[in-house]
Design an enzyme around this catalytic site. Sequence first.
Site, PDB file in Angstrom:
ATOM      1  CB  SER A 182       8.929   0.747   3.655  1.00  0.00           C
ATOM      2  OG  SER A 182       7.915  -0.193   3.480  1.00  0.00           O
ATOM      3  CG  ASP A 348       9.178  -2.305  -3.990  1.00  0.00           C
ATOM      4  OD1 ASP A 348       8.413  -3.246  -3.671  1.00  0.00           O
ATOM      5  OD2 ASP A 348       9.390  -1.321  -3.269  1.00  0.00           O
ATOM      6  CG  HIS A 381       9.766  -3.090  -0.166  1.00  0.00           C
ATOM      7  ND1 HIS A 381       9.366  -1.836  -0.554  1.00  0.00           N
ATOM      8  CD2 HIS A 381       9.643  -3.123   1.191  1.00  0.00           C
ATOM      9  CE1 HIS A 381       8.998  -1.138   0.510  1.00  0.00           C
ATOM     10  NE2 HIS A 381       9.161  -1.893   1.579  1.00  0.00           N
TER      11      HIS A 381
HETATM   12  N1  LIG Z   1      12.262  -5.502   5.475  1.00  0.00           N
HETATM   13  C1  LIG Z   1      11.535  -4.323   5.849  1.00  0.00           C
HETATM   14  C2  LIG Z   1      10.508  -4.125   4.821  1.00  0.00           C
HETATM   15  C3  LIG Z   1       9.364  -3.253   5.165  1.00  0.00           C
HETATM   16  O1  LIG Z   1       9.531  -2.069   4.483  1.00  0.00           O
HETATM   17  C4  LIG Z   1      10.967  -4.471   7.238  1.00  0.00           C
HETATM   18  O2  LIG Z   1      10.850  -5.584   7.682  1.00  0.00           O
HETATM   19  O3  LIG Z   1      10.681  -3.471   7.898  1.00  0.00           O
END
Ligand SMILES: N[C@@H](CCO)C(=O)O
Length: 401
Positions: A182, A348, A381
Amino acid sequence: MDWQTTADAVPARIVSEARALTMAGRAPATGAWREGDPVGGRRFVTIGDLPLESGETLPGVRIAYEQWGTLSPAADNAILVLHALTGDSHVIGPAGPGHPSAGWWPGVVGPGLPIDTDRYFVVAPNVLGGCQGSTGPASLAPDGAEWGARLPFLTIRDQVRAQLAFAEQLGIRRFAAVVGGSMGAMQVLEWAIMAPDAVGRIAVLAAPAAATADQVALNSVQIEAVRSDPAFRGGDYYDVPDGEGPTRGLALARRMAMLNYRTAAELNSRFERSWQSGLDPLGGGGRFAVESYLDFHGNKFTRRFDANSYVVLTQAMNSHDVGRGRGGVAPALDRITAASLVLGIDSDRYFSLDGQVEIAAVLRRSVHGPEPVVLHSEYGHDAFLIEHAAVGEALRALLAS
Ligand SMILES: N[C@@H](CCO)C(=O)O
Ligand SMILES: CC(=O)SCCNC(=O)CCNC(=O)[C@H](O)C(C)(C)COP(=O)(O)OP(=O)(O)OC[C@H]1O[C@@H](n2cnc3c(N)ncnc32)[C@H](O)[C@@H]1OP(=O)(O)O
């Protein structure tokens, strides 16, 4: 190594940040920093003044980090792990003083695991702009007050510049691999473009080459949720009494984010229409189990995260565009020479698979060819944080390449 400070010597500014974080309307929670608490296994490096993409300079930047394993005499076995939006340096290990939560990648990093700490020296910094030890909005500006909303605008490239300076301080000129998911994967791409000689392999998990209009939109409403909380006070809330910080807006932003991170299929099968408290849904009172789930995550989040940091880091994600000033996305990706793993998740709905398809199509040394590795998961995701076996298998293949 004399540039490191440890839990035994807590710099004054960290104590101040601990105060800022606990004053930010957070209920005292297990693992939350408080004045006088030790800082656990966290270490700190001061990298000094950092020139930013905006032309401004951020003074006195400090990076918090954790490490596992042993750096080889040739310093050639280091792996850099870069966390997602709300992660931190605590990749593995239990919650405790200095660590609001248990490590976020158990099953992936550790002795004998895909990122094998018996073999590799694994290092994980808290991101610039974050709230778990690295310089961010809760840090003190030169005038002695917290930066708050005055912190200069930060981009993903600024964060990577800070990480490059951090690596230099550690004496690591080249990482065997730079790995992230991410927002962390946005940084991975920038590492491979900004410092190709410093990167042997890259793992890009669930991120695009540039934040799309849809992604910016999803992020922007969360920023607005934080800012529209009257308790946000334009980002100037560090001295308000405990319990009066912008928790409502931050919790709402987290609830909204959870809907990006998970899937309709998961929520539907997991919660159905179940109702908590035994009352009839049409009779008032109580709440749907899924509402309770979102409330839980929203509230829990306010005990470990700073609202200003959330805005700063979300804006940094919106800034992400590897093509900016480089002639576009494809020419920028074409500069990447590192062996690469590009992994996307079929469910995602936030950083959807087409983003990874675009990246994998250009990278020349992808260990899986011109297509991304597709992780089939119902978790959306967040699968890169949950599906340890599948993610680990892909990482093993990269590290064996
Ligand atoms: N669950 C992850 C998702 C963000 O990529 C976070 O809170 O960092
Ligand atoms: C593991 C960590 O928490 S790491 C903490 C630092 N955070 C990060 O690094 C960000 C990355 N991590 C995350 O985003 C998340 O923590 C994830 C993706 C790892 C969590 O994924 P999952 O394991 O699937 O957790 P899930 O979303 O099911 O939430 C579980 C929690 O919801 C609670 N819950 C489940 N259903 C409900 C409900 N109906 N009502 C209220 N609470 C509920 C559970 O009791 C559990 O509580 P706990 O966290 O105190 O154990």
